[in-house]
Every structure is written in C-alpha cells, then in structure tokens.
Design a protein around this motif. Sequence first.
Motif, PDB file in Angstrom:
ATOM      1  N   THR A  47       0.831  -1.210   0.000  1.00 10.19           N
ATOM      2  CA  THR A  47       0.000   0.000   0.000  1.00 10.19           C
ATOM      3  C   THR A  47       0.862   1.256   0.000  1.00 10.19           C
ATOM      4  O   THR A  47       0.570   2.239  -0.709  1.00 10.19           O
ATOM      5  N   ARG A  48       1.938   1.248   0.782  1.00 12.94           N
ATOM      6  CA  ARG A  48       2.833   2.413   0.805  1.00 12.94           C
ATOM      7  C   ARG A  48       3.535   2.592  -0.541  1.00 12.94           C
ATOM      8  O   ARG A  48       3.729   3.722  -1.004  1.00 12.94           O
ATOM      9  N   LEU A  49       3.929   1.461  -1.166  1.00 15.81           N
ATOM     10  CA  LEU A  49       4.615   1.570  -2.450  1.00 15.81           C
ATOM     11  C   LEU A  49       3.666   2.062  -3.548  1.00 15.81           C
ATOM     12  O   LEU A  49       4.071   2.828  -4.438  1.00 15.81           O
ATOM     13  N   ALA A  50       2.404   1.610  -3.500  1.00 16.34           N
ATOM     14  CA  ALA A  50       1.447   2.043  -4.523  1.00 16.34           C
ATOM     15  C   ALA A  50       1.115   3.512  -4.381  1.00 16.34           C
ATOM     16  O   ALA A  50       0.865   4.210  -5.381  1.00 16.34           O
ATOM     17  N   GLY A  51       1.100   4.046  -3.171  1.00 16.92           N
ATOM     18  CA  GLY A  51       0.863   5.465  -2.965  1.00 16.92           C
ATOM     19  C   GLY A  51      -0.504   5.943  -3.392  1.00 16.92           C
ATOM     20  O   GLY A  51      -0.656   7.096  -3.798  1.00 16.92           O
ATOM     21  N   GLY A  52      -1.492   5.099  -3.381  1.00 18.47           N
ATOM     22  CA  GLY A  52      -2.845   5.492  -3.766  1.00 18.47           C
ATOM     23  C   GLY A  52      -3.082   5.501  -5.259  1.00 18.47           C
ATOM     24  O   GLY A  52      -4.172   5.915  -5.704  1.00 18.47           O
ATOM     25  N   ASN A  53      -2.111   5.052  -6.030  1.00 19.59           N
ATOM     26  CA  ASN A  53      -2.268   5.027  -7.479  1.00 19.59           C
ATOM     27  C   ASN A  53      -3.034   3.773  -7.886  1.00 19.59           C
ATOM     28  O   ASN A  53      -2.559   2.644  -7.686  1.00 19.59           O
ATOM     29  N   GLU A  54      -4.215   3.931  -8.479  1.00 19.65           N
ATOM     30  CA  GLU A  54      -5.031   2.792  -8.853  1.00 19.65           C
ATOM     31  C   GLU A  54      -4.465   2.021 -10.031  1.00 19.65           C
ATOM     32  O   GLU A  54      -4.833   0.870 -10.258  1.00 19.65           O
ATOM     33  N   ARG A  55      -3.574   2.633 -10.803  1.00 17.42           N
ATOM     34  CA  ARG A  55      -2.996   1.973 -11.972  1.00 17.42           C
ATOM     35  C   ARG A  55      -1.608   1.422 -11.694  1.00 17.42           C
ATOM     36  O   ARG A  55      -0.898   1.033 -12.611  1.00 17.42           O
ATOM     37  N   HIS A  56      -1.210   1.395 -10.434  1.00 17.50           N
ATOM     38  CA  HIS A  56       0.109   0.880 -10.092  1.00 17.50           C
ATOM     39  C   HIS A  56       0.139  -0.624 -10.311  1.00 17.50           C
ATOM     40  O   HIS A  56      -0.876  -1.324 -10.179  1.00 17.50           O
ATOM     41  N   GLN A  57       1.329  -1.164 -10.640  1.00 19.74           N
ATOM     42  CA  GLN A  57       1.452  -2.583 -10.943  1.00 19.74           C
ATOM     43  C   GLN A  57       1.287  -3.472  -9.711  1.00 19.74           C
ATOM     44  O   GLN A  57       1.066  -4.685  -9.837  1.00 19.74           O
ATOM     45  N   LEU A  58       1.367  -2.909  -8.497  1.00 18.92           N
ATOM     46  CA  LEU A  58       1.203  -3.700  -7.277  1.00 18.92           C
ATOM     47  C   LEU A  58      -0.244  -3.777  -6.818  1.00 18.92           C
ATOM     48  O   LEU A  58      -0.528  -4.449  -5.825  1.00 18.92           O
TER      49      LEU A  58
END
Length: 387
Positions: A87-98
């Motif tokens: 969750t911290r790595l994604a940073g709230g980005n819905e299109r993140h690969q994680l």
Amino acid sequence: VTGRQVHADMAYSHPVPKARRAGHTVAVGVDWGLNTLLSAGALRLRADGRITALGAGGQFRAAGVLAKQHRLRRHSERLHAKADHYTRLAGGNERHQLVGKLAVLRDEIRRVSDRRANLNAALAWAAARWTVDQAIAAGASVIYVEDLRSLEARGMGATLNTRLSQQVRGQIVDRMRHLAAEHGIAVVTTPARNTSKHCPQCLTPLRHCKAPDRPTTPGWKWAICPHQSCRWQGDRDQGAWRRIAARGLTHQAKTVIDKTSGHMVIRAVVDKLEASAVITKTYRGDRSKTGPTRRKPPRPAPRRRRAPSPTRPYSRAGKRPEGHAPTDRRLPRAAHRHQGVNTISTPTTGHQPRGAALGAGFHFHAHASPPRWETIPETQSDSGSLS
C-alpha cells in the motif's frame, strides 16, 4: 409455501431446570492456563462444613490446536505487514502494478481470518462441552470459573500479551453457559486473586519449582507447600482449580446477578469466608500388612498351549507343524533361499507352496528372517527376483 401449506422454520425450545445461585454442595472449579487450556475438578461441601475433593481432576489439553492457531496468527501478521508495504509503495495510485498483488493479498488475509474464526469456534465448543461433561459426571450443580477481567496481560512482553489476547476464553465461557443451562447447572465467575499462590489445604503461600524431581530449580509449573504439617504438592493448575471451587462454595451466599450481562458473579473475596475455604485431606484406610500373604493359585497355561498342533497338515498347504523344522533330513529349497523382506516374486503356472507342507513353515517367496537352526551368509540372490 408448498401447495396449500405453509412451512416455517421455528426454533426448538424445551423447559430446563432453573440454575440456583446458592445452596450448592458439589461444585466444579475451572482454571485457565496457557499451554493446558483448562484444568477442572469437583469438590463437595459436607454438612459439617468440611470441603473434600472428588477425585484428582482432569485437564483439557489443546496443544495441537493452539499451535495451529499460533501459526495462523503469525501467517496473518506477515500478510498484513506485506499488504501495508504494498500500500505504501502504490501510494494510492489505482494503476500501479502492485494493485493486483495487493488484491490477492487481501483475499488471502480474508481466508486466513475465516480459518482462525472457525478454529476458535470449534475449540470453544469442545472445551465447553468437556467442562459441562465433567460437572454432569460429578453430579455438580454449579461451575466456578475465574473472572476473565483479572486475566489481562500486563507487563508480560509483546509475545505473551498476544498469546493471551488470542485465547478463546470468552467464547468458552459463553458456550459453557449455553450448554450448562440445558442441565440446570449454574456458571459463576469468581475472583482469581491468589488462586495459584496459596495452598488449597492450608492457605500457606506455595513454593514453586520446575518439576517434582527438581525441587531446587526455579520454575512455576510445580507447587510445594512448605508447611510441615501439610506438605501438599501438585501441579500449579491442579491446585488452582481446588482454590477456585473452594472459594466459590464458601462465597456462594455472595453470588449476585450482574445487571449489565445477567450473569452470576462473585464480586469480592471476604477474608472471613476465605479462611474456611480449605480442603480437608482424605485419608485412605490402613493398608499395612497384618498377616501372611494369601497364596494365589498358579497361573494356568495359555489356551493356545492346551491344544497341541496337528501332527501333519490337513492339506498340502495346511498349518505349520509344531516345533522347529526337522533337522534329520534335507530342508526344502524355501528354507535355504536368501530373500529380503520386500522380495517380489514372479508368479508361475501351477505353483505349489511346498515350503509350508515340507516343514519350512513359509511360502517359497516370503521369508522375513532365516531359520533358527541355520545361519545364512550374506550373499546376493541369483534367482532373478526384484529386491
């Protein structure tokens, strides 16, 4: 609605005897533990005021279930830590690969939580059923349990605090009340102060050690009373349930119904009543020898020796003859073949088991050990069988 009839699923109810708050003569005390989940036993309050134990009590051990519970807890903690990291790595980005991996982790966390809930429910029902069965077998009308509010983990470290918080004690007590109500047995919570500290027979502070054969090694599992006239010793949990049941029997007049929960509780310990909460030792009859030992008849021979083996087999592959194979003639081929215990032979046409008929005692291709009368050298078999 089925046709012209209405089918309704109604709760089944039946009358049960009402549990009493006081007037109990036989009670079961329950003590909680970490590794041994429950320790319980029965006491009897006699007409003259003496309290005696009914048996040595028992323990409900659930080490395997608790070990699985702890494994699931550690697995859940690792999954939560990994999900927080994603969750911290994604940073709230819905299109993140994680984001996809995070969804898979959350599904796994949900499945592990369901497994833990089912395991806790099964363990709670099993422990409650065991406790109520102990009370029914002893003819008890009340079960005294330690007050769970006094079992809060304080200053014991993060690991032990987590273990204590993960216990299913609350569920066990709720299910215990449900099962005990069917038989009119009351479940009363009592204060847990000094139940494992004082001797159940003389209220002297106990000395704890590692084990009964290691009295000088510091520990907590085994308790020894230092009073010279008492000298009681036993498992710490076994002494605790005695103290809980004795305290409940002497304080049963102080039992009240909690207005918030509606459960029966004993709120405080009265010193005057606590002084009488001692268990009277039960002495066995004099077992000293007063005369010569009565002579016992000789033990008869086993039944299998009364009927001798047949002199010859009933058929070509009948019973094994009595005794060893004869040594005055050449032994059959089956007695000389050296084969391992896992030998697999090739079936032949018209095979006859001559080994058993001729005295070797076993089939041609089944020899677990060499015969007693001959030592076979360790040589490889050239018969072509698989070993």
